[in-house]
Design a protein around this motif. Structure first.
Motif, PDB file in Angstrom:
ATOM      1  N   PRO A  38       1.091  -1.183  -0.088  1.00  0.00           N
ATOM      2  CA  PRO A  38       0.435  -0.411   0.150  1.00  0.00           C
ATOM      3  C   PRO A  38       0.671   1.431   0.041  1.00  0.00           C
ATOM      4  O   PRO A  38       1.996   0.950   0.369  1.00  0.00           O
ATOM      5  CB  PRO A  38      -0.809   0.078   1.360  1.00  0.00           C
ATOM      6  N   SER A  39      -0.084   2.512  -0.405  1.00  0.00           N
ATOM      7  CA  SER A  39       1.134   3.916  -0.280  1.00  0.00           C
ATOM      8  C   SER A  39       0.049   4.684   0.472  1.00  0.00           C
ATOM      9  O   SER A  39      -0.242   5.826  -0.467  1.00  0.00           O
ATOM     10  CB  SER A  39       1.526   3.952  -1.698  1.00  0.00           C
ATOM     11  N   PRO A  40      -0.649   4.585   1.954  1.00  0.00           N
ATOM     12  CA  PRO A  40      -0.354   5.530   1.910  1.00  0.00           C
ATOM     13  C   PRO A  40      -0.309   6.681   2.792  1.00  0.00           C
ATOM     14  O   PRO A  40       1.490   6.671   2.392  1.00  0.00           O
ATOM     15  CB  PRO A  40      -1.070   4.956   3.799  1.00  0.00           C
ATOM     16  N   GLY A  87      -2.324   0.052   5.802  1.00  0.00           N
ATOM     17  CA  GLY A  87      -2.475   1.369   4.702  1.00  0.00           C
ATOM     18  C   GLY A  87      -3.012   1.250   3.993  1.00  0.00           C
ATOM     19  O   GLY A  87      -3.138   1.951   2.858  1.00  0.00           O
ATOM     20  N   VAL A  88      -4.024  -0.022   3.221  1.00  0.00           N
ATOM     21  CA  VAL A  88      -5.014   0.184   2.908  1.00  0.00           C
ATOM     22  C   VAL A  88      -6.037   1.065   2.102  1.00  0.00           C
ATOM     23  O   VAL A  88      -6.044   1.760   3.093  1.00  0.00           O
ATOM     24  CB  VAL A  88      -5.541  -1.593   2.543  1.00  0.00           C
ATOM     25  N   SER A  89      -6.329   1.276   1.152  1.00  0.00           N
ATOM     26  CA  SER A  89      -7.457   1.755   1.169  1.00  0.00           C
ATOM     27  C   SER A  89      -8.793   1.602   1.533  1.00  0.00           C
ATOM     28  O   SER A  89      -8.922   0.092   1.686  1.00  0.00           O
ATOM     29  CB  SER A  89      -8.272   2.378  -0.259  1.00  0.00           C
ATOM     30  N   ARG A  90     -10.113   2.168   1.897  1.00  0.00           N
ATOM     31  CA  ARG A  90     -11.142   1.907   2.673  1.00  0.00           C
ATOM     32  C   ARG A  90     -12.260   1.150   1.487  1.00  0.00           C
ATOM     33  O   ARG A  90     -12.172   1.713  -0.278  1.00  0.00           O
ATOM     34  CB  ARG A  90     -12.584   2.668   2.968  1.00  0.00           C
ATOM     35  N   THR A 130     -10.924  -6.724   6.590  1.00  0.00           N
ATOM     36  CA  THR A 130     -10.669  -5.077   6.973  1.00  0.00           C
ATOM     37  C   THR A 130     -10.601  -4.869   8.087  1.00  0.00           C
ATOM     38  O   THR A 130     -12.044  -4.170   8.157  1.00  0.00           O
ATOM     39  CB  THR A 130     -10.554  -4.040   5.390  1.00  0.00           C
ATOM     40  N   ALA A 136      -6.396   3.706  10.480  1.00  0.00           N
ATOM     41  CA  ALA A 136      -5.421   2.948   9.520  1.00  0.00           C
ATOM     42  C   ALA A 136      -6.185   1.866   9.027  1.00  0.00           C
ATOM     43  O   ALA A 136      -6.171   0.792   9.594  1.00  0.00           O
ATOM     44  CB  ALA A 136      -4.271   2.854   9.585  1.00  0.00           C
ATOM     45  N   TYR A 137      -6.697   1.638   8.229  1.00  0.00           N
ATOM     46  CA  TYR A 137      -7.822   0.203   7.531  1.00  0.00           C
ATOM     47  C   TYR A 137      -6.197  -1.147   7.333  1.00  0.00           C
ATOM     48  O   TYR A 137      -4.980  -0.939   6.831  1.00  0.00           O
ATOM     49  CB  TYR A 137      -8.103   0.443   5.961  1.00  0.00           C
ATOM     50  N   GLN A 139      -5.535  -4.733   6.135  1.00  0.00           N
ATOM     51  CA  GLN A 139      -6.530  -5.574   5.799  1.00  0.00           C
ATOM     52  C   GLN A 139      -5.551  -6.750   5.640  1.00  0.00           C
ATOM     53  O   GLN A 139      -4.340  -7.179   6.046  1.00  0.00           O
ATOM     54  CB  GLN A 139      -6.477  -5.495   4.189  1.00  0.00           C
ATOM     55  N   ASP A 169      -8.017   7.846   7.499  1.00  0.00           N
ATOM     56  CA  ASP A 169      -8.129   9.473   6.387  1.00  0.00           C
ATOM     57  C   ASP A 169      -8.704   9.294   5.049  1.00  0.00           C
ATOM     58  O   ASP A 169      -7.794   7.897   4.854  1.00  0.00           O
ATOM     59  CB  ASP A 169      -6.269  10.059   6.502  1.00  0.00           C
TER      60      ASP A 169
END
Length: 169
Positions: A38-40, A87-90, A130, A136-137, A139, A169
């Motif tokens: 991931p790229s948070p 740090g994955v997306s929702r 998740t 932070a998410y 997974q 966020d």
């Protein structure tokens, strides 16, 4: 300024690794491919580094075996069979009203040892979890043949310690 911690690999092993990858036709011995890192943003990346520092050495009887490419945002246990990505997306299902009402058979919410999770069945039989209500998410993907309750129970203390409750966020 903080940078992501990367696990160090000996440089001398790189030429041998390149030869093995070419000789193997770019496949690994366990047929698992690289894991997308991931790229948070900076705040979430710091939380993920904190999580990496408190993750257990063993989950449900499987030793830690991190996937490639090495990153503080990913972890693995087993072959690695269990994959954690921080740090994955929702996930889109997280805001789907069918999930909240229990009307989606492929995604449900639940709690294990104080950590809320969205559970999504995957086409390959694995289950992807998740975190919900955390800053932070996180997974976690668990193959069909492993005990998901044991995995989530093993990871819950680290998630609670490193990822505060709140909205990501």
């Amino acid at each position: 300024m903080h940078f992501l911690r990367h696990r160090r690999r000996p440089l001398a092993a790189l030429p041998a690794l390149a030869v093995l990858v070419v000789a193997a036709g770019c496949s690994s011995a366990d047929d698992s491919g690289p894991v997308a890192v991931p790229s948070p943003g900076a705040k979430v990346a710091k939380l993920c580094r904190d999580l990496d520092g408190v993750l257990p050495a063993e989950v449900d009887g499987l030793g830690r075996n991190d996937p490639e490419p090495a990153s503080a945002l990913t972890a693995g246990w087993g072959g690695p069979e269990i994959i954690l990505r921080c740090g994955v997306s929702r996930p889109p299902k997280m805001i789907d009203p069918k999930v909240a009402t229990g009307d989606d058979p492929d995604a449900i919410g639940g709690e294990v040892n104080g950590v809320q999770w969205l559970m999504e069945k995957q086409d390959d039989g694995s289950t992807r979890f998740t975190t919900a209500s955390r800053r932070a998410y996180v997974q976690v993907t668990v193959p069909a043949d492993l005990d998901t309750a044991g995995v989530l129970t093993g990871l819950a203390p680290a998630v609670k310690k490193a990822i505060p409750e709140g909205i990501a966020d």
